[in-house]
Design a protein around this motif. Structure first.
Motif, mmCIF file in Angstrom:
data_model
loop_
_atom_site.group_PDB
_atom_site.id
_atom_site.type_symbol
_atom_site.label_atom_id
_atom_site.label_comp_id
_atom_site.label_asym_id
_atom_site.label_seq_id
_atom_site.Cartn_x
_atom_site.Cartn_y
_atom_site.Cartn_z
ATOM 1 N N ARG A 229 0.844 -1.194 0.000
ATOM 2 C CA ARG A 229 0.000 0.000 0.000
ATOM 3 C C ARG A 229 0.875 1.239 0.000
ATOM 4 O O ARG A 229 1.837 1.336 0.760
ATOM 5 C CB ARG A 229 -0.923 0.005 1.225
ATOM 6 C CG ARG A 229 -2.060 1.008 1.135
ATOM 7 C CD ARG A 229 -3.188 0.611 2.072
ATOM 8 N NE ARG A 229 -4.346 1.462 1.910
ATOM 9 C CZ ARG A 229 -5.503 1.289 2.543
ATOM 10 N NH1 ARG A 229 -5.648 0.262 3.359
ATOM 11 N NH2 ARG A 229 -6.510 2.114 2.350
ATOM 12 N N PHE A 230 0.533 2.170 -0.868
ATOM 13 C CA PHE A 230 1.252 3.433 -1.032
ATOM 14 C C PHE A 230 0.391 4.533 -0.429
ATOM 15 O O PHE A 230 -0.778 4.687 -0.783
ATOM 16 C CB PHE A 230 1.496 3.671 -2.523
ATOM 17 C CG PHE A 230 2.153 4.978 -2.881
ATOM 18 C CD1 PHE A 230 3.089 5.584 -2.063
ATOM 19 C CD2 PHE A 230 1.846 5.598 -4.097
ATOM 20 C CE1 PHE A 230 3.699 6.767 -2.409
ATOM 21 C CE2 PHE A 230 2.454 6.787 -4.461
ATOM 22 C CZ PHE A 230 3.374 7.370 -3.615
ATOM 23 N N GLY A 232 0.141 8.665 0.586
ATOM 24 C CA GLY A 232 0.649 10.019 0.411
ATOM 25 C C GLY A 232 0.077 10.941 1.462
ATOM 26 O O GLY A 232 -1.134 10.922 1.717
ATOM 27 N N LEU A 262 -3.427 5.825 -9.745
ATOM 28 C CA LEU A 262 -2.252 6.565 -10.183
ATOM 29 C C LEU A 262 -2.500 7.256 -11.517
ATOM 30 O O LEU A 262 -1.919 8.314 -11.782
ATOM 31 C CB LEU A 262 -1.036 5.639 -10.268
ATOM 32 C CG LEU A 262 -0.575 4.998 -8.955
ATOM 33 C CD1 LEU A 262 0.822 4.398 -9.130
ATOM 34 C CD2 LEU A 262 -0.577 5.981 -7.799
ATOM 35 N N CYS A 305 4.612 8.594 -7.992
ATOM 36 C CA CYS A 305 3.657 7.615 -8.513
ATOM 37 C C CYS A 305 4.345 6.680 -9.511
ATOM 38 O O CYS A 305 4.123 5.462 -9.486
ATOM 39 C CB CYS A 305 2.482 8.327 -9.181
ATOM 40 S SG CYS A 305 1.365 9.149 -8.021
ATOM 41 N N GLU A 316 -2.602 2.423 -7.247
ATOM 42 C CA GLU A 316 -3.409 3.444 -6.583
ATOM 43 C C GLU A 316 -2.666 3.978 -5.368
ATOM 44 O O GLU A 316 -1.702 3.382 -4.897
ATOM 45 C CB GLU A 316 -4.768 2.878 -6.158
ATOM 46 C CG GLU A 316 -4.681 1.748 -5.151
ATOM 47 C CD GLU A 316 -6.014 1.100 -4.855
ATOM 48 O OE1 GLU A 316 -6.922 1.167 -5.719
ATOM 49 O OE2 GLU A 316 -6.165 0.536 -3.742
ATOM 50 N N ILE A 317 -3.128 5.105 -4.881
ATOM 51 C CA ILE A 317 -2.533 5.737 -3.709
ATOM 52 C C ILE A 317 -3.627 6.040 -2.705
ATOM 53 O O ILE A 317 -4.730 6.466 -3.070
ATOM 54 C CB ILE A 317 -1.768 7.027 -4.092
ATOM 55 C CG1 ILE A 317 -1.115 7.668 -2.861
ATOM 56 C CG2 ILE A 317 -2.663 8.024 -4.815
ATOM 57 C CD1 ILE A 317 -0.187 8.832 -3.200
#
Length: 338
Positions: A229-230, A232, A262, A305, A316-317
């Motif tokens: 998992r990304f 931000g 993204l 990204c 996805e973020i």
């Protein structure tokens, strides 16, 4: 200024305390007053505030904090200190990051914070934290509302002067960092260094991307490929999410833990980088003080990204309203628990 939540001086539990966290970055200064029980997990927001003070304005070129920037910080911090006192804060921690690390006259800044905070909280002064400490606090705050099973996580905190990239996971309930880097790329720094025109020219955008790409080489050794998992955090990411969602105003509840593909991120980043400052200011969720530097922030966000897509196959973020500020508040509770 934005404010979220409200509270009186009374606490919900007899063993609960109120803590104050102040994060002074290159572009903004932010306040969180929260309530929790020392030794227990969890915080309840009482109030959040943010002001654009542009502390790092010109530091990249001059190596000094300007008198105007220190004055703007003093004004905001004076108000924050009064708010904390009014809301019954018992312990406060203020941290300062990229801009002050780079400034030759940082002692003047820290003397000012001791003077202002000391009027209500004797002995309190801003701390100049290392990139490693900044990364640890950022990660703890950024994933606080996410399920540990969703990790490992990569948290990217895109600030005004620097960007922290942190990889970590939870192991039997304990936070374990797998790697962290603090890179000298942020919305203010990239804008001042490479994007002087309004709108930015194609040549300027190409140079900005080149500088960012070069800086991201510093993240080569991070185990980004382990991430599931990304995440931000901070104002550039939350503003991009607001624009991607088509929000008419900045709505923290709609933004917190919002998930953006993204592809959506890239489209919004390209649009913001190409727009004029006036066009950005016309966007409902855009803070006026962010409009002139979010072009640089958009370039950094887009590059991050691409990095996560290439290294981890992530598509996805998750954009979080929680970040280093929440990590700071949790650290105060930990300190009070002894």
């Amino acid at each position: 200024m934005t404010s979220v939540g409200s509270g009186s001086s009374g606490t919900a539990r007899p063993d609960a305390v109120r803590v104050g966290a102040v994060d002074c970055g290159t572009n903004s200064i932010r306040l969180l007053v929260a309530e929790g029980v020392p030794g227990e997990a969890g915080l309840v927001d009482v109030t959040r505030e943010m002001r654009i003070i542009r502390l790092g304005e010109g530091v990249d070129a001059t190596g000094r904090l300007s008198d105007g920037a220190i004055s703007r910080c003093r004004t905001a911090l004076t108000d924050y200190t009064a708010t904390m006192a009014e809301l019954g804060v018992q312990s406060v921690r203020m941290v300062a990051t990229s801009a002050t690390r780079d400034a030759r006259n940082k002692d003047e800044f820290f003397g000012m914070t001791a003077d202002v905070l000391g009027k209500h909280f004797p002995g309190a002064v801003a701390e100049l934290i290392s990139g490693q400490t900044e990364a640890e606090l950022t990660f703890a705050g950024g994933v606080v509302d996410l399920a540990p099973a969703d990790g490992p996580f990569v948290v990217a905190d895109l600030g005004g002067g620097s960007t922290e990239i942190v990889v970590g996971e939870y192991d039997d309930g304990e936070l374990r960092l797998l790697g962290a880097e603090s890179l000298d790329i942020g919305c203010v720094r990239i804008t001042e260094r490479t994007l002087p025109s309004d709108p930015h020219t194609a040549e300027e955008l190409a140079e900005g991307r080149r500088v960012i790409s070069e800086a991201l080489e510093g993240a080569r050794e991070l185990p980004l490929g382990r991430a599931r998992r990304f995440v931000g955090v901070a104002g550039t990411f939350t503003t991009i999410s607001a624009v991607a969602q088509g929000l008419e105003t900045y709505d923290p509840e709609r933004l917190h833990n919002s998930v953006i593909t993204l592809d959506q991120m890239r489209e919004v980043c390209d649009r913001l980088a190409a727009a004029t400052v006036s066009e950005r200011r016309g966007l409902g969720p855009m803070h006026p003080g962010r409009a002139d530097v979010i072009g640089g922030g958009a370039l950094v966000a887009a590059a991050l990204c691409e990095l996560m897509s290439d290294r981890a196959g992530i598509t996805e973020i998750t954009v979080s309203e929680k970040d280093i500020l929440d990590g700071i508040a949790m650290s105060v509770l930990t300190r009070l628990a002894g």
